[in-house]
Design a protein around this motif. Structure first.
Motif, short mmCIF file in Angstrom:
data_model
loop_
_atom_site.label_atom_id
_atom_site.label_comp_id
_atom_site.label_asym_id
_atom_site.label_seq_id
_atom_site.Cartn_x
_atom_site.Cartn_y
_atom_site.Cartn_z
N TYR A 227 38.38 41.84 33.52
CA TYR A 227 39.33 40.74 33.67
C TYR A 227 40.38 41.07 34.74
CZ TYR A 227 42.87 37.28 32.37
OH TYR A 227 43.79 36.26 32.40
N GLN A 228 40.85 42.32 34.73
CA GLN A 228 41.82 42.74 35.73
C GLN A 228 41.22 42.67 37.15
OE1 GLN A 228 42.94 46.63 34.38
NE2 GLN A 228 44.60 45.86 33.06
N ASN A 229 39.96 43.10 37.27
CA ASN A 229 39.29 43.03 38.57
C ASN A 229 39.12 41.58 39.03
OD1 ASN A 229 39.06 45.81 38.78
ND2 ASN A 229 37.06 45.84 37.75
N MET A 230 38.85 40.68 38.08
CA MET A 230 38.73 39.26 38.42
C MET A 230 40.04 38.72 38.98
SD MET A 230 36.57 37.58 35.29
CE MET A 230 35.46 38.61 34.36
N LEU A 231 41.14 39.07 38.32
CA LEU A 231 42.45 38.58 38.77
C LEU A 231 42.78 39.10 40.17
CD1 LEU A 231 44.63 38.92 35.53
CD2 LEU A 231 43.63 36.84 36.51
N ILE A 232 42.42 40.36 40.42
CA ILE A 232 42.68 40.93 41.75
C ILE A 232 41.89 40.18 42.82
CG2 ILE A 232 42.38 43.00 43.18
CD1 ILE A 232 42.94 44.65 40.66
N SER A 233 40.60 39.90 42.50
CA SER A 233 39.77 39.19 43.47
C SER A 233 40.26 37.77 43.70
CB SER A 233 38.31 39.19 43.00
OG SER A 233 38.19 38.50 41.77
N ILE A 234 40.70 37.10 42.66
CA ILE A 234 41.22 35.74 42.79
C ILE A 234 42.51 35.76 43.60
CG2 ILE A 234 42.23 33.80 41.53
CD1 ILE A 234 40.25 34.40 39.28
N ASP A 235 43.34 36.78 43.34
CA ASP A 235 44.62 36.88 44.06
C ASP A 235 44.41 36.96 45.57
OD1 ASP A 235 47.57 37.32 43.98
OD2 ASP A 235 46.98 39.22 44.93
N LYS A 239 45.90 34.37 48.37
CA LYS A 239 46.80 34.80 49.43
C LYS A 239 46.35 34.26 50.79
CE LYS A 239 48.58 39.06 47.38
NZ LYS A 239 48.60 40.54 47.47
N THR A 240 45.06 34.14 50.99
CA THR A 240 44.52 33.67 52.28
C THR A 240 44.23 32.17 52.27
OG1 THR A 240 42.28 34.23 51.57
CG2 THR A 240 43.51 35.92 52.78
N ASP A 241 44.58 31.47 51.18
CA ASP A 241 44.34 30.03 51.03
C ASP A 241 42.86 29.66 51.24
OD1 ASP A 241 46.97 29.37 50.49
OD2 ASP A 241 47.50 29.25 52.62
N ASP A 242 42.00 30.57 50.83
CA ASP A 242 40.55 30.31 50.96
C ASP A 242 40.04 29.64 49.70
OD1 ASP A 242 37.92 30.24 51.64
OD2 ASP A 242 37.62 32.43 51.69
N LEU A 243 40.38 28.34 49.52
CA LEU A 243 39.98 27.62 48.31
C LEU A 243 38.47 27.41 48.25
CD1 LEU A 243 42.82 24.93 48.11
CD2 LEU A 243 42.64 27.14 46.93
N GLU A 244 37.85 27.18 49.40
CA GLU A 244 36.39 26.99 49.40
C GLU A 244 35.68 28.28 48.98
OE1 GLU A 244 32.83 25.71 52.54
OE2 GLU A 244 34.94 25.44 53.07
N GLY A 245 36.18 29.39 49.50
CA GLY A 245 35.60 30.68 49.10
C GLY A 245 35.85 30.97 47.63
N LEU A 246 37.05 30.59 47.14
CA LEU A 246 37.38 30.78 45.72
C LEU A 246 36.45 29.97 44.83
CD1 LEU A 246 39.18 31.90 43.49
CD2 LEU A 246 40.77 30.00 43.92
N GLN A 247 36.18 28.73 45.23
CA GLN A 247 35.29 27.88 44.44
C GLN A 247 33.88 28.46 44.38
OE1 GLN A 247 34.94 23.89 45.90
NE2 GLN A 247 34.05 23.11 43.99
N GLU A 248 33.42 28.95 45.53
CA GLU A 248 32.10 29.57 45.57
C GLU A 248 32.06 30.84 44.72
OE1 GLU A 248 28.95 31.44 48.83
OE2 GLU A 248 30.81 30.48 49.51
N TYR A 249 33.12 31.64 44.81
CA TYR A 249 33.21 32.86 44.02
C TYR A 249 33.21 32.55 42.51
CZ TYR A 249 35.19 37.17 42.07
OH TYR A 249 35.41 38.30 41.31
N TYR A 250 33.95 31.49 42.16
CA TYR A 250 34.03 31.10 40.74
C TYR A 250 32.66 30.69 40.21
CZ TYR A 250 35.06 28.43 36.54
OH TYR A 250 35.05 27.95 35.26
N GLN A 251 31.95 29.84 40.97
CA GLN A 251 30.65 29.36 40.51
C GLN A 251 29.63 30.49 40.41
OE1 GLN A 251 29.98 26.44 39.31
NE2 GLN A 251 31.99 25.53 39.82
N LYS A 252 29.74 31.44 41.31
CA LYS A 252 28.74 32.49 41.35
C LYS A 252 29.05 33.64 40.38
CE LYS A 252 27.13 33.55 45.35
NZ LYS A 252 26.99 34.09 46.73
N ASN A 253 30.30 33.94 40.17
CA ASN A 253 30.67 35.13 39.40
C ASN A 253 31.41 34.85 38.09
OD1 ASN A 253 29.93 37.40 41.38
ND2 ASN A 253 31.18 36.06 42.65
#
Length: 420
Positions: A227-235, A239-253
């Protein structure tokens, strides 16, 4: 002749009482008594005292017909015949002391009725058994009883002297006292062995319970780390405002992990309401193992289960068999699901376990045969053992049903009334 009829009827009723079916009269009973009366009429005058040996053989056969174990039949029959001799001697002594002419029959009938009533009260209110579960012990007891019986019959012979009767009565009383002491010591040993076995099973259950708790704790630690690693990756994405990458990361991981956590949801709050440690251990261990096999598990209990009114070890084994069968039927199937619940009702406690069925099942009577299994040869001992456990516990009722694609077992444990 009338006295012989009363004696044979008394022996018959006492044996039926010891077999706990005095009020259940079969055609075999009627035929047997009729044959006894006929044999008495034909052979009593010719054989004299030897006629008692013929009656002994007949009643041994009668008892064996019910118990189907020769050592048990010998034990029961010799006990009853020795008891009959004691009643006969007591009647003879009382008749002589009271100097009542022709009063023997009346005294015998009264004593027989009183002893029969007393025996049935004892049998109804206790778990007394005239035989032991150990067949070797039954054979030894039968041999000792036979020696006592033969000694009495041969010592009296054709002479029925008062001194001989009195001495035999004293010997019988001493022997019967020793037998009672021996039986009481045997029961103490059985209880002690049972308590040791119960404690050993309890220790095993507690150890298994603690191991499962430790496994869940380690799993929780791993989850916190992930869970801590997930928060770090989301953070970093934020920080880079990469919402598209965040959405892809969420769906995949993250989405697969979220679905897995939801699927493996385990209602520990309800399990905590089980206050009987051995029952909690069995449920926790089996349901946790089912989860580890990717089986969807549900458990429901609305109010605390504080105690049970049946042999705890038998109930542990029964629940273990039911859960093992449900797990075995569900493992390896994507839609495998086990529903379990405990319902505490006014006069009973109900244990309910059901699982999905993924193959055509044979008739229920076939499943209960020893050695039969849908999973292979010589594996089907569960339901047969379960039936034996339920049959030896009067407070247990087992209902097994197949409802469409669901295999359901309902084990009801009746509460003992306070007035019983």
């Amino acid at each position: 002749m009338l006295m012989i009829v009363f004696q044979e009827l008394s022996i018959y009723l006492i044996i039926k009482s010891l077999l706990r079916n005095i009020f259940f009269v079969r055609l075999f009973d009627v035929i047997f008594l009729s044959v006894c009366m006929l044999m008495s009429y034909i052979f009593l005058a010719k054989l004299g005292i030897s006629f008692s040996f013929l009656m002994l053989m007949m009643f041994i056969f009668f008892t064996w017909w019910y118990v189907r174990v020769l050592s048990g039949a010998l034990c029961i029959t010799f006990q009853v015949f020795i008891w009959s001799i004691m009643v006969d001697h007591i009647c003879d002594i009382l008749t002589r002391l009271m100097k009542v002419p022709n009063g023997y029959v009346v005294v015998f009938v009264i004593l027989s009725v009183v002893s029969l009533i007393f025996l049935n009260i004892v049998m109804d209110r206790t778990n007394f058994s005239p035989t032991f579960s150990n067949q070797s012990l039954n054979r030894i007891t039968a041999l000792l009883l036979m020696i006592i019986y033969l000694y009495i019959m041969l010592s009296e012979g054709l002479e029925n002297q008062f001194q001989v009767i009195l001495s035999n009565l004293i010997i019988l009383s001493v022997v019967m006292g020793l037998v009672l002491v021996f039986y009481n010591e045997y029961l103490k040993n059985v209880r002690a062995k049972y308590e040791v076995q119960k404690q050993r099973i309890q220790i095993q259950n507690d150890t298994r319970y603690m191991n499962e708790i430790e496994a869940h704790y380690n799993e929780l630690r791993r989850f916190r780390h992930d869970y801590q690693n997930m928060l770090i990756s989301i953070d970093e994405y934020l920080k880079t405002d990469d919402l598209e990458g965040l959405q892809e990361y969420y769906q995949k991981n993250l989405a697969p992990v979220s679905n897995r956590v939801l699927k493996e949801k385990y209602n520990l709050e309800d399990l905590s309401r089980v206050k009987v440690k051995s029952i909690k251990s069995i449920l926790f261990s089996k349901l946790s193992y089912a989860q580890s096999q990717e089986i969807e598990v549900h458990f429901d209990l609305k109010e605390p289960l504080i105690d049970i009114t049946v042999n705890e070890l038998d109930l542990d084994i029964a629940l273990g068999i039911m859960l093992d069968n449900a797990i075995e039927a569900s493992v390896g199937h994507a839609d495998g699901e086990i529903m379990s619940a405990i319902f505490i009702e006014k006069n009973s406690t109900v244990f309910l376990i059901q699982n999905n069925v993924f193959e055509q099942l044979p008739p229920l009577w076939k499943l209960k045969e020893a050695g039969y299994s849908t999973k292979g040869k010589n594996r089907g001992i569960g339901l047969n053992s379960l039936s034996k456990i339920v049959n030896r516990n009067e407070n247990m009722i087992l209902e097994t049903r197949v409802l469409g694609a669901v295999f359901l077992q309902r084990l009801t444990v009746k509460r003992v009334s306070q007035n019983d």
